[in-house]
Design a protein around this motif. Sequence first.
Motif, PDB file in Angstrom:
ATOM      1  N   ARG A 117      -1.443  -9.763 -19.905  1.00  0.00           N
ATOM      2  CA  ARG A 117      -1.036 -11.074 -20.405  1.00  0.00           C
ATOM      3  C   ARG A 117      -1.064 -11.105 -21.928  1.00  0.00           C
ATOM      4  O   ARG A 117      -2.070 -10.787 -22.553  1.00  0.00           O
ATOM      5  CB  ARG A 117      -1.958 -12.140 -19.825  1.00  0.00           C
ATOM      6  CG  ARG A 117      -1.441 -13.547 -19.955  1.00  0.00           C
ATOM      7  CD  ARG A 117      -2.281 -14.487 -19.126  1.00  0.00           C
ATOM      8  NE  ARG A 117      -2.194 -14.153 -17.698  1.00  0.00           N
ATOM      9  CZ  ARG A 117      -2.936 -14.725 -16.763  1.00  0.00           C
ATOM     10  NH1 ARG A 117      -3.856 -15.629 -17.093  1.00  0.00           N
ATOM     11  NH2 ARG A 117      -2.809 -14.394 -15.505  1.00  0.00           N
TER      12      ARG A 117
ATOM     13  N   ASP B  86       5.054 -10.188 -26.691  1.00  0.00           N
ATOM     14  CA  ASP B  86       5.045 -11.270 -25.717  1.00  0.00           C
ATOM     15  C   ASP B  86       6.134 -12.301 -25.992  1.00  0.00           C
ATOM     16  O   ASP B  86       6.618 -12.958 -25.063  1.00  0.00           O
ATOM     17  CB  ASP B  86       3.675 -11.943 -25.731  1.00  0.00           C
ATOM     18  CG  ASP B  86       3.495 -12.924 -24.604  1.00  0.00           C
ATOM     19  OD1 ASP B  86       3.029 -14.056 -24.860  1.00  0.00           O
ATOM     20  OD2 ASP B  86       3.829 -12.568 -23.457  1.00  0.00           O
TER      21      ASP B  86
ATOM     22  N   ARG C 276      11.858  -8.460 -21.233  1.00  0.00           N
ATOM     23  CA  ARG C 276      10.749  -8.772 -20.335  1.00  0.00           C
ATOM     24  C   ARG C 276      10.904 -10.166 -19.775  1.00  0.00           C
ATOM     25  O   ARG C 276      11.525 -11.034 -20.396  1.00  0.00           O
ATOM     26  CB  ARG C 276       9.404  -8.616 -21.047  1.00  0.00           C
ATOM     27  CG  ARG C 276       9.148  -9.590 -22.161  1.00  0.00           C
ATOM     28  CD  ARG C 276       7.904  -9.202 -22.984  1.00  0.00           C
ATOM     29  NE  ARG C 276       6.662  -9.446 -22.276  1.00  0.00           N
ATOM     30  CZ  ARG C 276       5.460  -9.057 -22.711  1.00  0.00           C
ATOM     31  NH1 ARG C 276       5.368  -8.375 -23.845  1.00  0.00           N
ATOM     32  NH2 ARG C 276       4.364  -9.327 -22.017  1.00  0.00           N
TER      33      ARG C 276
ATOM     34  N   ASN D 174       8.200 -12.721 -18.516  1.00  0.00           N
ATOM     35  CA  ASN D 174       6.769 -12.971 -18.375  1.00  0.00           C
ATOM     36  C   ASN D 174       6.446 -13.738 -17.093  1.00  0.00           C
ATOM     37  O   ASN D 174       5.384 -13.551 -16.501  1.00  0.00           O
ATOM     38  CB  ASN D 174       6.234 -13.725 -19.584  1.00  0.00           C
ATOM     39  CG  ASN D 174       6.302 -12.901 -20.855  1.00  0.00           C
ATOM     40  OD1 ASN D 174       6.227 -11.673 -20.826  1.00  0.00           O
ATOM     41  ND2 ASN D 174       6.453 -13.564 -21.985  1.00  0.00           N
TER      42      ASN D 174
ATOM     43  N   ASN E 128       6.417 -11.133 -14.425  1.00  0.00           N
ATOM     44  CA  ASN E 128       5.623  -9.932 -14.710  1.00  0.00           C
ATOM     45  C   ASN E 128       6.481  -8.667 -14.621  1.00  0.00           C
ATOM     46  O   ASN E 128       6.134  -7.688 -13.954  1.00  0.00           O
ATOM     47  CB  ASN E 128       4.421  -9.818 -13.770  1.00  0.00           C
ATOM     48  CG  ASN E 128       3.350 -10.842 -14.060  1.00  0.00           C
ATOM     49  OD1 ASN E 128       3.428 -11.581 -15.044  1.00  0.00           O
ATOM     50  ND2 ASN E 128       2.349 -10.914 -13.212  1.00  0.00           N
TER      51      ASN E 128
END
Length: 113
Positions: free
Chosen positions: A30, A53, A71, A73, A76
Amino acid sequence: QVQLVESGGGLVQPGGSLRLSCAYSGIIFRGRILGWYRQAPGKQREMVATITDIGFTTYADFVKGRFTISRDNAKNMVYLQMNNLSPEDTAVYYCNRSPSVAWGQGTQVTVSS
């Protein structure tokens, strides 16, 4: 539990494309920088691309303009879109965070005619 599962590799002709996917699980991912790495036979593992992130990316010089890391988030997941592949891209591709944790199995990418 920490887990990294890469998929999407395969055999492709020079100039072709592949999209790699990596599913990660575990709270230790995370907010971390995630990346794709590769290891060709007889060579050390090397960084291919990383993404923060919030989406800032870096690329190794040898893939700039050809590969794109992304990505999701919420899911995942981290992805690597690879275009204009060459035989020199043949390797096992891995995903991991930075700093790295236990490596997954990787996914084999073979570029050959």
